[in-house]
Design an enzyme around this catalytic site. Structure first.
Site, mmCIF file in Angstrom:
data_model
loop_
_atom_site.group_PDB
_atom_site.id
_atom_site.type_symbol
_atom_site.label_atom_id
_atom_site.label_comp_id
_atom_site.label_asym_id
_atom_site.label_seq_id
_atom_site.Cartn_x
_atom_site.Cartn_y
_atom_site.Cartn_z
ATOM 1 C CB CYS A 1 17.811 -18.723 26.368
ATOM 2 S SG CYS A 1 18.312 -20.426 26.703
ATOM 3 N N GLY A 2 14.637 -20.104 26.931
ATOM 4 C CA GLY A 2 13.723 -20.627 27.951
ATOM 5 C C GLY A 2 14.436 -21.459 29.010
ATOM 6 C CD GLU B 1 19.260 -24.182 21.476
ATOM 7 O OE1 GLU B 1 19.645 -23.010 21.634
ATOM 8 O OE2 GLU B 1 19.117 -24.994 22.409
ATOM 9 C CB CYS C 1 15.522 -25.926 22.275
ATOM 10 S SG CYS C 1 15.280 -24.227 21.728
ATOM 11 C CB THR D 1 12.213 -20.584 23.000
ATOM 12 O OG1 THR D 1 13.492 -20.982 22.476
ATOM 13 C CG2 THR D 1 12.388 -19.510 24.058
HETATM 14 N N1 LIG Z 1 19.699 -20.585 20.291
HETATM 15 C C1 LIG Z 1 18.489 -19.784 20.444
HETATM 16 C C2 LIG Z 1 18.467 -19.110 21.828
HETATM 17 C C3 LIG Z 1 18.426 -20.124 22.943
HETATM 18 C C4 LIG Z 1 17.153 -20.903 22.877
HETATM 19 C C5 LIG Z 1 17.128 -22.175 23.688
HETATM 20 N N2 LIG Z 1 18.371 -22.573 24.292
HETATM 21 C C6 LIG Z 1 16.026 -22.131 24.737
HETATM 22 O O1 LIG Z 1 16.120 -22.828 25.757
HETATM 23 O O2 LIG Z 1 15.024 -21.412 24.492
HETATM 24 C C7 LIG Z 1 18.451 -18.686 19.374
HETATM 25 O O3 LIG Z 1 19.504 -18.140 19.042
HETATM 26 O O4 LIG Z 1 17.347 -18.371 18.943
#
Ligand SMILES: N[C@H](CCC[C@H](N)C(=O)O)C(=O)O
Length: 275
Positions: free
Chosen positions: A76-77, A199, A209, A211
């Site tokens: 999670c970025g 997400e 988000c 990533t």
């Molecule tokens: N929900 C995403 C993980 C968190 C990604 C997002 N919150 C970020 O900041 O990268 C997944 O299950 O692939």
């Protein structure tokens, strides 16, 4: 049960509950109940995810990251930036640190204005796919930037039904069995980039988000020739910057930079997550 101290933090509007679990303060046997319970909006603290900071024998710490539905994605970025600043503020690490995630070791540097993290090398690029969505054929590209992301270019980011189209992409057969996060990106004539994300594991649109922003930036670099750094404006209005170096057909030295704000500190009572 002894109340559990926590921080509430926000990375560009993606919000998280962070707990220093180096002395195992969370009840391991009831962990999923705890995560899902406290991530509920209105009924409890409310967050897109929970982060446990735990001991590591090799680097500054290890983390466990949970989506609000209790699932355990590799990375999670925005959460990584928040975890880095949390560790710095709590004396768990210095300004420069490294921590273990399921995607690999993440290096981070906490600055005065924000946090910069080194992403894992992107993999599994698939460009110019066609996705059948409810009778419509949608052009999409995808890449794994620690977790899987689909990216759809749109003309008007405000017109996108992120809840519906995002969910359809998230569960699309082309991305089974793990599914994917779904990003919608507008690159306007002035060169500004706006992004919205549905997400996986939150199962709705989030305000940012990390990533996903990295995925969009790298696909724009590949498909539209954008050069590093690429700055994107998220649904919260917060801006994330992606730095990268092109290497052959891929990318190395990919960094994500953005804010990691402390909203408040508190303590979780058992009634905050019971049933
Ligand atoms: N929900 C995403 C993980 C968190 C990604 C997002 N919150 C970020 O900041 O990268 C997944 O299950 O692939």
């Amino acid at each position: 049960m002894t109340p559990i101290p926590f921080f509430k933090m926000s990375g560009s509007g993606n919000d998280f509950i962070l707990i220093d679990n180096r002395t195992s303060v969370v009840p391991e046997a009831r962990l999923e109940e705890l995560v899902v319970g406290v991530c509920r909006r209105k009924m409890s603290v409310g967050a897109d995810g929970m982060i446990l900071v735990e001991p590591s024998e090799n680097v500054d710490f290890k983390w466990r990251f949970f989506n609000s539905d209790g699932s355990l994605p590799d990375m999670c970025g925005n959460g990584a930036r928040c975890a880095a600043r949390f560790a710095f503020l709590n004396g768990i690490a210095g300004r420069k640190m490294a921590f273990e995630t399921l995607a690999g070791v993440i290096e981070a540097e906490v600055g005065d204005a924000g946090v910069r993290i080194r992403m894992t090398d992107p993999k599994d690029f698939r460009l110019a796919q066609r996705l059948e969505l409810d009778g419509r054929s949608v052009a999409a590209s995808s890449v794994n930037t620690g977790v899987p992301h689909a990216v759809v270019m749109v003309d008007d980011i405000e017109a996108v039904d992120v809840a519906s189209d995002g969910r359809a992409i998230r569960f699309h057969p082309d991305f089974e069995p793990d599914g994917t996060n779904a990003n919608f990106v507008e690159l306007n004539p002035a060169g500004e980039i706006f992004i919205r994300t549905y997400e996986r594991g939150v199962e709705e649109e989030t305000l940012a988000c990390g990533t996903g922003n990295v995925a969009a930036a790298l696909i724009l670099a590949k498909e539209r020739g954008l050069a590093s750094p690429v700055t994107l404006t998220t649904r919260s209005g917060g801006r994330l910057t992606v730095h990268f170096t092109r290497r052959d057909e891929g990318f190395v030295d990919v960094f994500l930079e953005g804010d990691a704000r402390v909203i408040y500190r508190g303590e979780l009572w058992e009634e905050a997550w019971q049933g």
